[in-house]
Design a protein around this motif. Structure first.
Motif, PDB file in Angstrom:
ATOM      1  N   THR A   1      12.698 -12.714   6.796  1.00 11.26           N
ATOM      2  CA  THR A   1      11.696 -11.474   6.399  1.00 11.26           C
ATOM      3  C   THR A   1      12.450 -10.254   5.599  1.00 11.26           C
ATOM      4  OG1 THR A   1      10.494 -11.764   8.399  1.00 11.26           O
ATOM      5  CG2 THR A   1      10.535  -9.660   7.549  1.00 11.26           C
TER       6      THR A   1
ATOM      7  N   LEU B   1       3.555  -3.599   2.629  1.00  9.41           N
ATOM      8  CA  LEU B   1       4.652  -4.625   2.717  1.00  9.41           C
ATOM      9  C   LEU B   1       4.213  -5.328   3.875  1.00  9.41           C
ATOM     10  CD1 LEU B   1       7.450  -1.727   2.390  1.00  9.41           C
ATOM     11  CD2 LEU B   1       6.992  -3.702   0.932  1.00  9.41           C
ATOM     12  N   LEU B   2       3.391  -5.204   4.878  1.00  5.80           N
ATOM     13  CA  LEU B   2       3.047  -6.110   5.891  1.00  5.80           C
ATOM     14  C   LEU B   2       2.163  -7.195   5.388  1.00  5.80           C
ATOM     15  CD1 LEU B   2       1.955  -3.565   8.720  1.00  5.80           C
ATOM     16  CD2 LEU B   2       3.861  -5.328   9.113  1.00  5.80           C
TER      17      LEU B   2
ATOM     18  N   LEU C   1      11.131  -8.878   2.059  1.00  9.73           N
ATOM     19  CA  LEU C   1      11.106  -7.220   1.523  1.00  9.73           C
ATOM     20  C   LEU C   1      11.957  -7.001   0.644  1.00  9.73           C
ATOM     21  CD1 LEU C   1      11.104  -6.137   5.395  1.00  9.73           C
ATOM     22  CD2 LEU C   1       9.055  -6.160   3.891  1.00  9.73           C
TER      23      LEU C   1
ATOM     24  N   ARG D   1       3.740   0.932   4.256  1.00  9.94           N
ATOM     25  CA  ARG D   1       4.016  -0.058   5.116  1.00  9.94           C
ATOM     26  C   ARG D   1       2.804  -1.085   5.307  1.00  9.94           C
ATOM     27  NH1 ARG D   1       5.988   4.550   6.718  1.00  9.94           N
ATOM     28  NH2 ARG D   1       7.815   4.719   7.758  1.00  9.94           N
TER      29      ARG D   1
ATOM     30  N   VAL E   1       7.886  -3.015  10.132  1.00  7.76           N
ATOM     31  CA  VAL E   1       8.478  -2.762   8.689  1.00  7.76           C
ATOM     32  C   VAL E   1       9.375  -1.884   9.026  1.00  7.76           C
ATOM     33  CG1 VAL E   1       7.977  -1.810   6.453  1.00  7.76           C
ATOM     34  CG2 VAL E   1       6.338  -3.403   7.568  1.00  7.76           C
TER      35      VAL E   1
END
Length: 234
Positions: free
Chosen positions: A164, A185-186, A168, A182, A200
């Motif tokens: 993860t 990004l999720l 990112l 966020r 996040v």
């Protein structure tokens, strides 16, 4: 799709371990079992499992200690399994680098589904990335090699990131000037995870600390009220 993936089950209670092993094998996966934290670390080094189911309340060396050691040396996806159901325990797992958190008592079919979801997320992430390295003056990401090189000091350092964290960082490297919220990004990096802003934040905090240990400060940069962007070296 996930047949022959090797899953390491770390559980000291035989009844619980046998249930997990049985359901995973029924789903076509290969399994290993460790009864202690020390054995889990050793088996991970020797067998390179595709994922680890890690109980927290282990004798002598507990799951928190095991996870801390793993994140210093291995990107193996980890799902924590525990009777500890407080938010603080879940956040602790995320901050230490866990990919998911399952609470006892659990439905074993749900555990298998979560294992498949994490495998789908982690394995697809590497396959979908392009071959070309992503570079700034102080950091290089090699997407297909799951490898990061930081050159902020006198010598290059390669921090060990979780899947993860790597996703990112790679996403921010692909959009170096963009402030990513966020939710974005999720959706891009944690499509199967719990849709929580703090998820996040926890992964970003851990990523930032690892890059700081490698001598790179200010990456990723938190933009109050908006999200994150790659940032610049400080």
């Amino acid at each position: 799709m996930y047949k022959n993936n090797l899953i390491l089950v770390v559980e000291d209670e035989d009844e619980i371990a046998n249930i997990l092993l049985s359901y995973l094998q029924r789903a076509g996966m290969k399994t290993l079992r460790a009864r202690t934290g020390e054995e889990a670390i050793s088996l991970n080094r020797l067998n390179k499992p595709d994922l680890m189911l890690l109980d927290i309340q282990l004798p002598v060396c507990d799951g928190w200690s095991v996870l801390t050691t793993l994140r210093q040396e291995s990107p193996v996806p980890v799902i924590m399994v525990s009777a500890l159901d407080q938010d603080v325990d879940k956040l602790m797992g995320l901050r230490l680098g866990a990919d998911d958190y399952v609470i006892k008592p659990f439905n074993p079919s749900e555990v298998v589904a979560r294992v498949e979801a994490v495998l789908r997320r982690t394995q697809a992430s590497v396959q979908q990335l392009s071959d070309a390295p992503l570079r700034t003056p102080f950091i290089t990401v090699y997407p297909n090699d799951f490898y990061v090189e930081v050159t902020a000091g006198e010598e290059a350092i390669s921090p060990v990131l979780t899947t993860t964290e790597f996703k990112l960082l790679t996403y921010l490297m692909r959009h170096p000037r963009k402030v990513c919220c966020r939710e974005e990004l999720l959706n891009a990096c944690l499509p199967e995870g719990d849709a929580l802003d703090r998820t996040v934040d926890s992964h970003m905090s851990k990523l930032r600390k690892k890059l700081e240990l490698a001598g790179l400060f200010g990456v990723p940069e938190s933009i109050r009220g908006m999200g994150y962007r790659l940032g610049e070296k400080r």
